[in-house]
Scaffold this motif. Structure first.
Motif, mmCIF file in Angstrom:
data_model
loop_
_atom_site.group_PDB
_atom_site.id
_atom_site.type_symbol
_atom_site.label_atom_id
_atom_site.label_comp_id
_atom_site.label_asym_id
_atom_site.label_seq_id
_atom_site.Cartn_x
_atom_site.Cartn_y
_atom_site.Cartn_z
ATOM 1 N N SER A 29 9.267 3.724 -7.358
ATOM 2 C CA SER A 29 9.229 4.252 -5.992
ATOM 3 C C SER A 29 8.091 3.634 -5.192
ATOM 4 C CB SER A 29 9.067 5.776 -6.019
ATOM 5 O OG SER A 29 10.174 6.381 -6.657
ATOM 6 N N ASN A 30 7.008 3.273 -5.911
ATOM 7 C CA ASN A 30 5.853 2.633 -5.270
ATOM 8 C C ASN A 30 5.401 1.465 -6.139
ATOM 9 O OD1 ASN A 30 5.043 4.642 -2.971
ATOM 10 N ND2 ASN A 30 5.398 5.921 -4.776
ATOM 11 N N PRO A 31 6.143 0.340 -6.119
ATOM 12 C CA PRO A 31 5.850 -0.763 -7.042
ATOM 13 C C PRO A 31 4.464 -1.354 -6.881
ATOM 14 C CG PRO A 31 7.438 -1.438 -5.354
ATOM 15 C CD PRO A 31 7.286 0.047 -5.248
ATOM 16 N N GLU A 32 3.849 -1.148 -5.690
ATOM 17 C CA GLU A 32 2.521 -1.707 -5.475
ATOM 18 C C GLU A 32 1.460 -0.998 -6.308
ATOM 19 O OE1 GLU A 32 4.129 -0.016 -3.066
ATOM 20 O OE2 GLU A 32 5.273 -1.602 -2.120
ATOM 21 N N GLU A 33 1.772 0.215 -6.779
ATOM 22 C CA GLU A 33 0.823 0.962 -7.595
ATOM 23 C C GLU A 33 0.381 0.150 -8.802
ATOM 24 O OE1 GLU A 33 -0.531 3.934 -7.261
ATOM 25 O OE2 GLU A 33 0.588 4.871 -5.633
ATOM 26 N N LEU A 182 -10.000 -4.441 -3.435
ATOM 27 C CA LEU A 182 -9.921 -2.993 -3.612
ATOM 28 C C LEU A 182 -10.810 -2.497 -4.754
ATOM 29 C CD1 LEU A 182 -6.120 -2.226 -3.066
ATOM 30 C CD2 LEU A 182 -8.012 -1.869 -1.472
ATOM 31 N N VAL A 183 -10.918 -3.274 -5.822
ATOM 32 C CA VAL A 183 -11.694 -2.795 -6.966
ATOM 33 C C VAL A 183 -13.182 -2.696 -6.643
ATOM 34 C CG1 VAL A 183 -10.049 -3.689 -8.660
ATOM 35 C CG2 VAL A 183 -11.964 -5.127 -7.933
ATOM 36 N N LYS A 184 -13.618 -3.345 -5.573
ATOM 37 C CA LYS A 184 -15.024 -3.302 -5.190
ATOM 38 C C LYS A 184 -15.349 -2.135 -4.264
ATOM 39 C CE LYS A 184 -15.332 -8.348 -5.480
ATOM 40 N NZ LYS A 184 -15.523 -9.596 -4.693
ATOM 41 N N LEU A 185 -14.333 -1.390 -3.842
ATOM 42 C CA LEU A 185 -14.565 -0.290 -2.901
ATOM 43 C C LEU A 185 -15.423 0.799 -3.528
ATOM 44 C CD1 LEU A 185 -11.122 0.232 -1.111
ATOM 45 C CD2 LEU A 185 -13.242 -0.639 -0.106
ATOM 46 N N ARG A 186 -16.333 1.334 -2.716
ATOM 47 C CA ARG A 186 -17.196 2.425 -3.131
ATOM 48 C C ARG A 186 -17.116 3.545 -2.089
ATOM 49 N NH1 ARG A 186 -16.676 -0.262 -6.795
ATOM 50 N NH2 ARG A 186 -18.190 -1.285 -8.176
ATOM 51 N N PRO A 187 -17.499 4.763 -2.455
ATOM 52 C CA PRO A 187 -17.521 5.849 -1.463
ATOM 53 C C PRO A 187 -18.333 5.460 -0.235
ATOM 54 C CG PRO A 187 -17.832 6.742 -3.670
ATOM 55 C CD PRO A 187 -17.876 5.234 -3.812
ATOM 56 N N GLY A 188 -17.777 5.741 0.929
ATOM 57 C CA GLY A 188 -18.448 5.390 2.176
ATOM 58 C C GLY A 188 -18.052 4.048 2.738
ATOM 59 N N ARG A 208 -3.862 4.656 0.213
ATOM 60 C CA ARG A 208 -4.010 5.723 -0.783
ATOM 61 C C ARG A 208 -5.097 5.377 -1.796
ATOM 62 N NH1 ARG A 208 1.614 6.685 -3.400
ATOM 63 N NH2 ARG A 208 0.338 8.042 -4.719
ATOM 64 N N PHE A 209 -5.130 4.119 -2.231
ATOM 65 C CA PHE A 209 -6.146 3.713 -3.193
ATOM 66 C C PHE A 209 -7.529 3.766 -2.568
ATOM 67 C CE2 PHE A 209 -8.814 0.742 -5.525
ATOM 68 C CZ PHE A 209 -8.557 1.107 -6.835
ATOM 69 N N ALA A 210 -7.635 3.355 -1.312
ATOM 70 C CA ALA A 210 -8.930 3.398 -0.622
ATOM 71 C C ALA A 210 -9.448 4.829 -0.555
ATOM 72 C CB ALA A 210 -8.791 2.813 0.780
ATOM 73 N N GLU A 211 -8.575 5.767 -0.205
ATOM 74 C CA GLU A 211 -8.987 7.168 -0.135
ATOM 75 C C GLU A 211 -9.320 7.711 -1.521
ATOM 76 O OE1 GLU A 211 -6.614 8.535 3.925
ATOM 77 O OE2 GLU A 211 -5.780 9.062 1.961
ATOM 78 N N TYR A 212 -8.594 7.251 -2.528
ATOM 79 C CA TYR A 212 -8.865 7.638 -3.913
ATOM 80 C C TYR A 212 -10.263 7.188 -4.336
ATOM 81 C CZ TYR A 212 -8.617 7.039 -9.035
ATOM 82 O OH TYR A 212 -8.884 7.041 -10.378
ATOM 83 N N ARG A 213 -10.702 6.043 -3.828
ATOM 84 C CA ARG A 213 -12.028 5.516 -4.142
ATOM 85 C C ARG A 213 -13.128 6.129 -3.259
ATOM 86 N NH1 ARG A 213 -13.360 1.027 -7.271
ATOM 87 N NH2 ARG A 213 -11.906 0.904 -9.002
ATOM 88 N N GLY A 214 -12.756 6.981 -2.319
ATOM 89 C CA GLY A 214 -13.749 7.611 -1.461
ATOM 90 C C GLY A 214 -14.084 6.831 -0.213
ATOM 91 N N ALA A 215 -13.282 5.822 0.104
ATOM 92 C CA ALA A 215 -13.510 5.042 1.318
ATOM 93 C C ALA A 215 -12.864 5.735 2.519
ATOM 94 C CB ALA A 215 -12.925 3.642 1.167
#
Length: 294
Positions: A29-33, A182-188, A208-215
């Motif tokens: 349903s979300n192949p990019e996941e 994306l793997v370098k994203l940190r909160p804030g 969704r991944f950005a929000e999951y990482r706190g960005a």
């Protein structure tokens, strides 16, 4: 790996257990996941162990999670390519109407004026300054766009890069680049997601991944139904439809200029120091050129 590797997933679907089918159905349903997640991250999001995912990979005919991931990447890249192969022209201008060129041009002018007025009437200076402040406070600012939206993403990057050190342009069709960013994203940190028709569903996964990482996320799009719009994102809607072309860049570009102007205002005296340093660099270069020419 050729795209037919993805067909193994369909052929071997019935070999899976009920739980494995649930996992695979969610991924389909979300192949990019799969493209952006590590094995451990995917397990946490799915609420299953890494071993469960690895067993699913084996039953599907893959030797490892990496091989499954590559099959999903190839499939997703093909989806991106197909989504970009679209007409840039509107169907809202029949040949019979085009004969009266003066009247049609007046309609186009009136439509552009109405769009512009409606857009600026909905803008909030507090919202723009909040967005600018969050961008300025972020260590990394990813500016994501795909297809026609990449043009606006590049423009946004050119506006921000002289002002902040952490601005990074991201081409969504380059999956390896997206994952590395994306793997370098940190909160804030901050993700600017720009998405206009035709939409590409992977943008939703990036948000969704950005929000999951706190960005924090700023979405620039044309509809509340766009894949980049979430309850937590800062959303700006720009009507880009015209009588002739599928998308018009004028309103999104105006928005980019406004947000960049907000960044300058939020910088305060730091902006003055930045300008002074830029003048010093230019002076040094000019002096060096003059010396070398004598």
């Amino acid at each position: 790996m050729r795209d037919e590797s993805f067909q193994n997933i369909n052929r071997n679907y019935d070999n899976l257990t009920r739980k494995q089918k649930e996992i695979l159905d969610a991924l389909l349903s979300n192949p990019e996941e799969v493209c952006y997640a590590s094995l451990s991250e995917l397990g946490r999001r799915m609420g299953v162990s890494e071993v469960t995912i690895l067993r699913m990979c084996k039953r599907l005919g893959f030797t490892s999670f990496v091989e499954l991931k590559q099959a999903f990447r190839t499939h997703t890249e093909r989806l991106v390519k197909n989504s970009m192969e679209t007409s840039y022209f509107s169907l809202d201008l029949p040949a019979a109407e085009r004969k009266d060129k003066d009247a049609v041009m007046q309609q186009i002018l009136d439509g552009a004026r109405a769009q512009s007025t409606a857009f600026f009437d909905t803008l909030s200076r507090q919202k723009i300054l909040k967005t600018s402040r969050l961008i300025l406070q972020a260590g990394t600012v990813l500016i994501c766009g795909q297809g026609v939206s990449a043009i606006m993403a590049d423009y946004f990057y050119r506006r921000l890069s002289p002002l902040i050190p952490g601005a990074v342009p991201v081409r969504v069709e380059d999956i390896d680049s997206v994952q590395a960013s994306l793997v370098k994203l940190r909160p804030g940190d901050h993700v600017i997601a720009i998405s206009f028709p035709r939409y590409y569903a992977a943008m939703r996964s990036i948000v969704r991944f950005a929000e999951y990482r706190g960005a924090n996320v700023t979405a620039i799009t044309d509809s509340p139904d766009s894949p980049v719009v979430t309850p937590n994102s800062i959303n700006y809607l720009c009507n880009t439809a015209t009588r002739v072309f599928y998308n018009s860049y004028s309103l999104p570009i105006e928005l980019v200029n406004l947000i960049a102007s907000g960044v300058v205002l939020e910088m305060g005296e730091d902006y003055d120091r930045l300008v002074s340093s830029a003048h010093e660099v230019i002076h040094f270069i000019n002096e060096s050129n003059s010396s070398s020419n004598t």
